[in-house]
Design a protein around this motif. Sequence first.
Motif, PDB file in Angstrom:
ATOM      1  N   SER A   1       0.782  -1.112   0.059  1.00 53.58           N
ATOM      2  CA  SER A   1       0.002   0.203   0.029  1.00 53.58           C
ATOM      3  C   SER A   1       0.815   1.323  -0.083  1.00 53.58           C
ATOM      4  CB  SER A   1      -1.006   0.182   1.237  1.00 53.58           C
ATOM      5  OG  SER A   1      -1.768  -1.247   1.061  1.00 53.58           O
TER       6      SER A   1
ATOM      7  N   ASP B   1      -3.449   1.612  -2.736  1.00 55.14           N
ATOM      8  CA  ASP B   1      -3.950   0.369  -2.347  1.00 55.14           C
ATOM      9  C   ASP B   1      -4.240  -0.697  -3.487  1.00 55.14           C
ATOM     10  OD1 ASP B   1      -5.259  -1.805  -1.163  1.00 55.14           O
ATOM     11  OD2 ASP B   1      -7.160  -0.872  -0.701  1.00 55.14           O
ATOM     12  N   PRO B   2      -3.395  -1.820  -3.614  1.00 53.37           N
ATOM     13  CA  PRO B   2      -3.747  -2.490  -4.851  1.00 53.37           C
ATOM     14  C   PRO B   2      -4.836  -3.343  -4.674  1.00 53.37           C
ATOM     15  CG  PRO B   2      -1.905  -3.522  -3.208  1.00 53.37           C
ATOM     16  CD  PRO B   2      -2.378  -2.083  -2.584  1.00 53.37           C
TER      17      PRO B   2
ATOM     18  N   ARG C   1      -7.801  -2.187  -4.061  1.00 55.38           N
ATOM     19  CA  ARG C   1      -8.736  -1.297  -4.174  1.00 55.38           C
ATOM     20  C   ARG C   1      -9.906  -1.899  -5.277  1.00 55.38           C
ATOM     21  NH1 ARG C   1      -9.292   2.856  -7.738  1.00 55.38           N
ATOM     22  NH2 ARG C   1      -7.029   2.792  -8.146  1.00 55.38           N
TER      23      ARG C   1
ATOM     24  N   VAL D   1     -12.204  -1.716  -8.237  1.00 60.94           N
ATOM     25  CA  VAL D   1     -12.408  -0.775  -9.373  1.00 60.94           C
ATOM     26  C   VAL D   1     -13.398  -1.259 -10.441  1.00 60.94           C
ATOM     27  CG1 VAL D   1      -9.980  -0.094  -9.052  1.00 60.94           C
ATOM     28  CG2 VAL D   1     -10.659  -1.944 -10.569  1.00 60.94           C
TER      29      VAL D   1
ATOM     30  N   GLN E   1     -12.982  -7.174  -9.622  1.00 61.36           N
ATOM     31  CA  GLN E   1     -11.805  -6.700  -9.987  1.00 61.36           C
ATOM     32  C   GLN E   1     -10.898  -5.759  -9.000  1.00 61.36           C
ATOM     33  OE1 GLN E   1     -12.721  -5.733 -14.166  1.00 61.36           O
ATOM     34  NE2 GLN E   1     -11.675  -7.370 -14.874  1.00 61.36           N
ATOM     35  N   LYS E   2      -9.902  -6.086  -8.691  1.00 57.78           N
ATOM     36  CA  LYS E   2      -9.029  -5.026  -7.775  1.00 57.78           C
ATOM     37  C   LYS E   2      -8.069  -4.472  -8.697  1.00 57.78           C
ATOM     38  CE  LYS E   2      -9.403  -7.900  -3.726  1.00 57.78           C
ATOM     39  NZ  LYS E   2      -8.775  -8.907  -2.596  1.00 57.78           N
ATOM     40  N   ALA E   3      -7.561  -3.164  -8.198  1.00 60.41           N
ATOM     41  CA  ALA E   3      -6.654  -2.450  -9.001  1.00 60.41           C
ATOM     42  C   ALA E   3      -5.573  -3.194  -9.495  1.00 60.41           C
ATOM     43  CB  ALA E   3      -6.173  -1.128  -8.257  1.00 60.41           C
TER      44      ALA E   3
ATOM     45  N   VAL F   1      -6.657  -5.340 -12.870  1.00 63.23           N
ATOM     46  CA  VAL F   1      -6.717  -4.528 -14.130  1.00 63.23           C
ATOM     47  C   VAL F   1      -5.206  -4.131 -14.442  1.00 63.23           C
ATOM     48  CG1 VAL F   1      -7.704  -2.370 -15.102  1.00 63.23           C
ATOM     49  CG2 VAL F   1      -9.273  -3.715 -13.531  1.00 63.23           C
ATOM     50  N   ALA F   2      -4.477  -3.564 -13.601  1.00 61.46           N
ATOM     51  CA  ALA F   2      -3.131  -3.178 -13.824  1.00 61.46           C
ATOM     52  C   ALA F   2      -2.182  -4.276 -14.665  1.00 61.46           C
ATOM     53  CB  ALA F   2      -2.438  -2.541 -12.650  1.00 61.46           C
TER      54      ALA F   2
END
Length: 340
Positions: free
Chosen positions: A58, A62-63, A65, A67, A76-78, A81-82
């Motif tokens: 973090s 916050d990875p 988070r 989104v 889906q978390k940050a 997607v990244a």
Amino acid sequence: MSTPATLASDEASFQHESVDEYLSTWAGEDRSRQRVTALINGILDAACLLSERIATGSLEGDPARLVGSNSDGDAQKAIDVASHALFVEILERAGAGRILSEEADEPVVFKGSGFGVAIDPIDGSGNVGLGAPVGTLFSIIPFTETEDPFLTSGRRQVAAGYVSFGNTIDLGFSVGDGMLLATMHPQTGEFLIVRRQVRIPPDTSELAFNASVHRHLQSGLSLYVHDCLAGREGPRGRDFNMRWLGSAVGELHRILLRGGVFFYAADKRPGYQNGRLRLVYEANPIAFLMEQAGGRATDGTSAILDKVPTSHHCRTPLVFGSATEVDFIASYLNSNPTSE
């Protein structure tokens, strides 16, 4: 900072062949193998970058988070997607013709044919921020201009592997010539081979499943678990250890190192009738590696690699690990067929 003498390895000067050297030798002058090598090296380049982001936790936002959600409604978390964007960018440069990712509704299509890559960028993302293992699963599949590489059986795979992000960054992979394990050197980012021709012990007393769903299991699996938990006084005649990491990659890595059996089966809950793991980019690469290492992977009764996907994101029950125990589970299921 220098390494304290008490932490230095007795084999600090031991030389390991790099994965890059291994793949270069394997590919030689074969153009097709060179393209597979380029894709694997691209995945490892992305994995190095991803490992740095995971390690910062973090500190850079916050990875974990939330989104959005994918087409199946999974959150889906940050970092989901990244990591998808990272792998697509690097795999395009590495020459992928198609990419199927858990985080995209449809395959990403580039010009030409050749090889498709099926990938789960972050397996076990529920563990993000908790210090527990997460990982990446990948599969490489040849195809022609008229084919969809992701709607063929897992027997078409020419290479598969995973990267496990734990207390070390570990790679397990095969190009169809046996199963290898490598570890990323934390200073250089280079993956160095630590074990070759990995073989999974056929027998085991370690069981990995989500015990919270025990009451929902179909009759055959419920009886199997009951008999295992009965220990040496029960019909199995020995005690079983229980393991559950919440990450298929983490379970896979442990089973390759020490044996064991994992299952994430179909059960009686709505939406779980066909299991929850995805066939193309989760079960197929795991099954490819299992067979390369002398293990087994089934949907409970039939080999995973013989299944033909009905859609890009179709689900399947999955049982994998030590061959004798996987077959034993099948015998329970065949003797106690599901009655609906």
